[in-house]
Design an enzyme around this catalytic site. Structure first.
Site, short mmCIF file in Angstrom:
data_model
loop_
_atom_site.label_atom_id
_atom_site.label_comp_id
_atom_site.label_asym_id
_atom_site.label_seq_id
_atom_site.Cartn_x
_atom_site.Cartn_y
_atom_site.Cartn_z
N ASP A 65 2.59 13.43 7.16
CA ASP A 65 1.65 13.49 8.28
C ASP A 65 1.80 14.84 9.00
O ASP A 65 2.88 15.43 9.02
CB ASP A 65 1.90 12.32 9.24
N HIS A 120 5.34 10.35 1.95
CA HIS A 120 5.10 8.93 1.71
C HIS A 120 3.74 8.70 1.06
O HIS A 120 2.92 9.63 0.99
CB HIS A 120 5.22 8.14 3.03
N ARG A 129 -5.56 -4.64 2.37
CA ARG A 129 -4.33 -4.30 3.14
C ARG A 129 -4.73 -3.67 4.46
O ARG A 129 -5.67 -2.87 4.51
CB ARG A 129 -3.46 -3.33 2.33
#
Ligand SMILES: O=C(O)CCC(=O)C(=O)O
Ligand SMILES: [Fe+2]
Length: 193
Positions: A65, A120, A129
């Site tokens: 991020d 990630h 989800r």
């Protein structure tokens, strides 16, 4: 979420020998922090090859991020994976009543790499989800060349290809502009005019 993230940064500042509100002037007034409510819908077809890593289907590709820190509620859905230093993906264990915290690229740069940005991705778990991600970010004109450990302006890991970009907002926009998805989108926009 904002208060929780600020508390984490206060503790990080104290831990690094800085005064506890060291990050505040980078964030306020005018933080561009945001809360994203994310839905990864169940694909109605087989996973496309571009979304596969070997045998692992993905719904969010490998990335770090841009932010200072991200606080993530995965609502106990599995699938979030982090890249370990030994070169393997590790599934983040699901733990009730907990948030996951990712270190962002901006905190990594400002701390001279002492806090490492978390690489990630999200494995496609082949059901709908949902997650909620709070991105704690500087203000638009926050100076991202400041350093927690002296040598202000050195180690400019956030520079663009052409120049050092001093402020968070312009750096973020430059970064997005250089993403292949964005370039494709702009090309598509122009081709329809
Ligand atoms: O949905 C997740 O668990 C992670 C989302 C994420 O990494 C992101 O939006 O940057
Ligand atoms: Fe992310």
């Amino acid at each position: 979420m904002l208060n929780c993230g600020l508390e984490v940064l206060r503790l990080a500042s104290l831990g690094c020998g800085r005064e506890e509100n060291w990050f505040e002037s980078l964030i306020f007034p005018g933080t561009v922090s945001s809360l994203a409510l994310l839905h990864y819908p169940l694909r109605p077809c087989a996973t496309p090859q571009a979304a596969m890593d070997g045998d692992t289907p993905l719904c969010c590709q490998d990335h770090a991020d841009s932010v200072l820190v991200t606080l993530l509620d995965t609502f106990q859905y599995p699938g979030l994976q982090i890249w370990r230093e030994d070169g393997q993906w590790m599934e983040v264990p699901v733990r009730p009543n907990s948030l996951v915290m990712n270190i962002g690229q901006t905190l990594s740069a400002i701390s001279g790499g002492r806090f490492k940005a978390t690489r990630h991705r999200v494995r496609d778990i082949l059901v709908d989800r949902f997650s909620a991600a709070f991105f704690l970010e500087p203000k638009y004109d926050g100076d991202i060349t400041v350093r927690m450990f002296g040598t202000e302006g050195e180690d400019n890991r956030l520079q663009s290809e052409e120049e050092v970009i001093k402020h968070y907002g312009p750096w973020l926009i430059d970064k997005m502009r250089n993403k292949p998805e964005y370039r494709d989108f702009v090309a598509l926009e122009f081709s329809t005019v």
